[in-house]
Design a protein around this motif. Structure first.
Motif, PDB file in Angstrom:
ATOM      1  N   GLY A   1       1.184  -1.036   0.159  1.00  0.00           N
ATOM      2  CA  GLY A   1      -0.079   0.326  -0.202  1.00  0.00           C
ATOM      3  C   GLY A   1       0.803   0.889   0.125  1.00  0.00           C
ATOM      4  N   ALA A   2       1.790   1.637  -0.047  1.00  0.00           N
ATOM      5  CA  ALA A   2       2.754   2.557  -0.364  1.00  0.00           C
ATOM      6  C   ALA A   2       2.316   3.655  -1.350  1.00  0.00           C
ATOM      7  N   ASP A   3       2.660   4.854  -0.852  1.00  0.00           N
ATOM      8  CA  ASP A   3       2.012   5.134  -1.824  1.00  0.00           C
ATOM      9  C   ASP A   3       2.428   6.243  -2.871  1.00  0.00           C
ATOM     10  N   LYS A   4       2.309   6.583  -3.673  1.00  0.00           N
ATOM     11  CA  LYS A   4       2.451   7.028  -5.505  1.00  0.00           C
ATOM     12  C   LYS A   4       3.566   7.774  -5.143  1.00  0.00           C
ATOM     13  N   GLU A   5       4.481   8.015  -4.529  1.00  0.00           N
ATOM     14  CA  GLU A   5       5.168   9.424  -4.041  1.00  0.00           C
ATOM     15  C   GLU A   5       6.565   8.180  -3.906  1.00  0.00           C
ATOM     16  N   GLU A   6       5.943   7.833  -3.140  1.00  0.00           N
ATOM     17  CA  GLU A   6       7.242   6.969  -2.215  1.00  0.00           C
ATOM     18  C   GLU A   6       7.853   5.448  -3.124  1.00  0.00           C
ATOM     19  N   LEU A   7       6.409   5.214  -4.332  1.00  0.00           N
ATOM     20  CA  LEU A   7       6.583   4.190  -5.528  1.00  0.00           C
ATOM     21  C   LEU A   7       7.278   4.874  -6.183  1.00  0.00           C
ATOM     22  N   LEU A   8       7.216   6.094  -7.212  1.00  0.00           N
ATOM     23  CA  LEU A   8       8.396   7.114  -7.752  1.00  0.00           C
ATOM     24  C   LEU A   8       9.617   7.591  -7.143  1.00  0.00           C
TER      25      LEU A   8
ATOM     26  N   GLY B   1      12.455  14.045  -5.542  1.00  0.00           N
ATOM     27  CA  GLY B   1      10.849  14.413  -6.131  1.00  0.00           C
ATOM     28  C   GLY B   1       9.884  15.862  -5.985  1.00  0.00           C
ATOM     29  N   ASP B   2       9.354  15.810  -6.285  1.00  0.00           N
ATOM     30  CA  ASP B   2       8.395  16.777  -6.613  1.00  0.00           C
ATOM     31  C   ASP B   2       6.801  16.371  -6.710  1.00  0.00           C
ATOM     32  N   PHE B   3       5.750  16.261  -5.796  1.00  0.00           N
ATOM     33  CA  PHE B   3       4.328  15.697  -6.707  1.00  0.00           C
ATOM     34  C   PHE B   3       3.922  17.634  -7.182  1.00  0.00           C
ATOM     35  N   GLN B   4       3.084  18.294  -7.749  1.00  0.00           N
ATOM     36  CA  GLN B   4       2.327  18.788  -8.545  1.00  0.00           C
ATOM     37  C   GLN B   4       0.603  18.203  -8.896  1.00  0.00           C
ATOM     38  N   THR B   5      -0.239  18.597  -8.424  1.00  0.00           N
ATOM     39  CA  THR B   5      -1.946  18.869  -8.590  1.00  0.00           C
ATOM     40  C   THR B   5      -2.426  20.344  -9.793  1.00  0.00           C
ATOM     41  N   PHE B   6      -3.034  20.238 -10.866  1.00  0.00           N
ATOM     42  CA  PHE B   6      -3.371  20.909 -12.069  1.00  0.00           C
ATOM     43  C   PHE B   6      -4.876  20.728 -11.951  1.00  0.00           C
ATOM     44  N   GLU B   7      -5.385  21.775 -11.813  1.00  0.00           N
ATOM     45  CA  GLU B   7      -6.381  22.403 -11.990  1.00  0.00           C
ATOM     46  C   GLU B   7      -7.198  22.260 -13.703  1.00  0.00           C
ATOM     47  N   TYR B   8      -8.571  22.109 -12.546  1.00  0.00           N
ATOM     48  CA  TYR B   8      -9.331  20.904 -13.846  1.00  0.00           C
ATOM     49  C   TYR B   8      -9.764  23.297 -14.669  1.00  0.00           C
ATOM     50  N   SER B   9      -9.704  22.880 -16.095  1.00  0.00           N
ATOM     51  CA  SER B   9      -9.997  23.397 -17.219  1.00  0.00           C
ATOM     52  C   SER B   9     -10.295  23.273 -18.336  1.00  0.00           C
TER      53      SER B   9
ATOM     54  N   LEU C   1       6.016  -1.190 -13.485  1.00  0.00           N
ATOM     55  CA  LEU C   1       5.170  -0.157 -12.688  1.00  0.00           C
ATOM     56  C   LEU C   1       4.379   0.817 -12.801  1.00  0.00           C
ATOM     57  N   GLY C   2       3.814   0.026 -13.512  1.00  0.00           N
ATOM     58  CA  GLY C   2       2.441   0.544 -13.862  1.00  0.00           C
ATOM     59  C   GLY C   2       1.269   0.104 -13.006  1.00  0.00           C
ATOM     60  N   LEU C   3       1.615  -1.354 -12.589  1.00  0.00           N
ATOM     61  CA  LEU C   3       0.789  -1.803 -11.904  1.00  0.00           C
ATOM     62  C   LEU C   3       0.490  -1.586 -10.179  1.00  0.00           C
ATOM     63  N   ALA C   4       1.358  -0.991 -10.127  1.00  0.00           N
ATOM     64  CA  ALA C   4       1.327  -0.974  -8.274  1.00  0.00           C
ATOM     65  C   ALA C   4       1.334   1.054  -8.602  1.00  0.00           C
ATOM     66  N   LEU C   5       1.379   1.556  -9.770  1.00  0.00           N
ATOM     67  CA  LEU C   5       1.114   3.643  -9.458  1.00  0.00           C
ATOM     68  C   LEU C   5      -0.390   3.053  -9.092  1.00  0.00           C
ATOM     69  N   LYS C   6      -0.912   1.620  -9.912  1.00  0.00           N
ATOM     70  CA  LYS C   6      -2.922   1.780 -10.358  1.00  0.00           C
ATOM     71  C   LYS C   6      -3.802   1.128  -8.909  1.00  0.00           C
ATOM     72  N   SER C   7      -2.333   0.612  -8.078  1.00  0.00           N
ATOM     73  CA  SER C   7      -2.833   0.497  -6.804  1.00  0.00           C
ATOM     74  C   SER C   7      -2.967   1.463  -6.205  1.00  0.00           C
ATOM     75  N   ALA C   8      -1.611   2.490  -6.489  1.00  0.00           N
ATOM     76  CA  ALA C   8      -1.869   3.390  -5.249  1.00  0.00           C
ATOM     77  C   ALA C   8      -2.701   4.613  -5.713  1.00  0.00           C
ATOM     78  N   SER C   9      -2.895   4.107  -6.927  1.00  0.00           N
ATOM     79  CA  SER C   9      -4.307   5.699  -7.255  1.00  0.00           C
ATOM     80  C   SER C   9      -5.064   5.112  -7.196  1.00  0.00           C
TER      81      SER C   9
END
Length: 411
Positions: free
Chosen positions: A25-32, A73-81, A183-191
């Protein structure tokens, strides 16, 4: 037999790590972050890594993660547009997503002319020599190729940049592509875990959402607790909703409810539910005296914030609304109620009913905020001056209740 130094063999430890951390159950930032560091340990000359994913979230529409050698690493969010930004439309990832391209590679050391992608020109100026980008899809139909980047709107788009004089070697790219599905499978789980937490928190509230995710999902699973119930209602909203266009009504409602939710959360309360133009909240921060003080602090903060909002709306020529607030303390049942196919995580009990009865006294008493004697006793001594407005018989309550309001000197 696989050679020990082959790209496939070199990838095994990273694959094992991704599978293990994904299951844990690692989060995305830790995985990447771990993925990038281990690529470097495997000898891949990685200067920059970037991953972009869509997000199922009410505030932002996508997330990004950028890793740089020596910086982390640095995590970013992008607003709806409604319209994509110029930076995004000029990105290689945008081309992969929207054109007939599965991957893009540009050897930056070989180019004399500027790249058509501004990002790659910037990377080259910062020392990058090679760039590779592709995507991996989640939840695609079985008849499609799961590695088709066209479907990566439901997956993740990624890019790698090298600093080595000759760029990425074939072995480097083979390691990247060998590890990619894991990597994709682990990210899918975290996401999926992050989406579940976000949506549960947004739709059920912070506490109820966490309880449901922790397994409190059976019908009838209830917890008996002492808490303060907070019953907020907009005043005159019905007439406003009949006079104004629907879109303006929604804007007004969102404006005022945003203030209420922010105040409740700042004072460690939990929103239980929205009831039209009303809000039921609960303060359960510890012992009942702490609950009462938190609820009164929220009531005082609400007075200030609502006055500020109304002043701002008047200044902008927008319609305004006032409010009423009732507070009562007591024993409640908190948990799942409903049918097997449709449950609600809510509160029931005499204390909830009495809060509703108190809320019905606002007009006859001419007071915006009404507080039961149970809350006043539990909060004493407190920083708020509570003024008695008399004792009253409430429907369904055998004994008279003394009601109070918060003294707020004119400014």
């Amino acid at each position: 037999m696989t050679k020990p130094d082959s790209p496939t063999a070199k990838s095994h430890d990273l694959i094992d790590w991704l599978v293990t951390r994904g299951l844990e159950g690692a989060d995305k930032e830790e995985l990447l972050d771990g993925y990038c560091n281990q690529l470097v340990d495997l000898g891949v000359p990685l200067m920059r890594f970037h991953a972009a994913q869509p997000a199922l979230h009410p505030v932002y529409g996508g997330t990004g993660y950028s890793w740089y050698k020596g910086q982390g690493g640095d995590f970013q969010t992008f607003e709806y547009s409604e319209e994509p930004s110029e930076d995004w439309t000029q990105s290689p990832l945008y081309v992969i997503l929207n054109e007939d391209v599965d991957a893009i590679r540009e050897r930056l050391v070989d180019q004399n002319e500027p790249s058509r992608f501004p990002l790659l020109n910037e990377l080259r100026e910062n020392g990058a020599t090679d760039y590779f980008a592709t995507g991996i899809s989640f939840d695609v139909p079985s008849q499609t190729n799961p590695y088709d980047a066209k479907m990566a709107i439901d997956g993740v788009l990624m890019s790698w940049a090298s600093y080595a004089p000759e760029g990425f070697r074939d072995d480097d790219l083979e390691v990247i592509e060998t590890v990619l599905p894991h990597l994709g499978l682990a990210l899918k789980s975290a996401s999926n875990a992050r989406v579940s937490k976000d949506l549960m928190r947004v739709y059920l509230g912070r506490d109820a959402g966490q309880r449901v995710l922790s397994g409190e999902i059976r019908r009838g699973s209830l917890q008996q607790i002492d808490a303060v119930i907070w019953n907020f209602d907009l005043e005159g909203f019905t007439s406003l909703s009949e006079e104004l266009p629907g879109i303006e009504v929604i804007d007004i409602l969102n404006d005022y409810l945003a203030v209420v939710v922010d105040v409740v959360h700042q004072c460690d309360g939990n929103i239980l539910k929205f009831m039209g133009d009303g809000v039921m909240a609960m303060f359960d921060v510890g012992e009942i005296d702490a609950d009462a003080r938190a609820a009164l602090a929220a009531a005082t903060m609400l007075q200030e914030r609502m006055a500020e909002l109304n002043a701002k709306r008047k200044e902008n020529g927008q319609p305004v609304s006032n409010y009423t607030l009732a507070l009562h303390a007591g024993e409640i049942l908190y948990g799942n109620i409903g049918a097997d196919s449709r449950l609600d995580f809510t509160v029931i009990g005499p204390a909830v009913n009495q809060t509703s009865r108190i809320a019905g006294m606002h007009r006859s008493l001419g007071q915006r905020i009404l507080i039961s004697d149970d809350v006043a006793r539990a909060a004493h001594p407190c920083d708020h001056e509570l003024i008695s407005v008399g004792r009253y018989m409430l429907r369904g309550v055998p004994e008279p209740k003394e009601l109070f309001t918060v003294y707020s000197p004119a400014k």
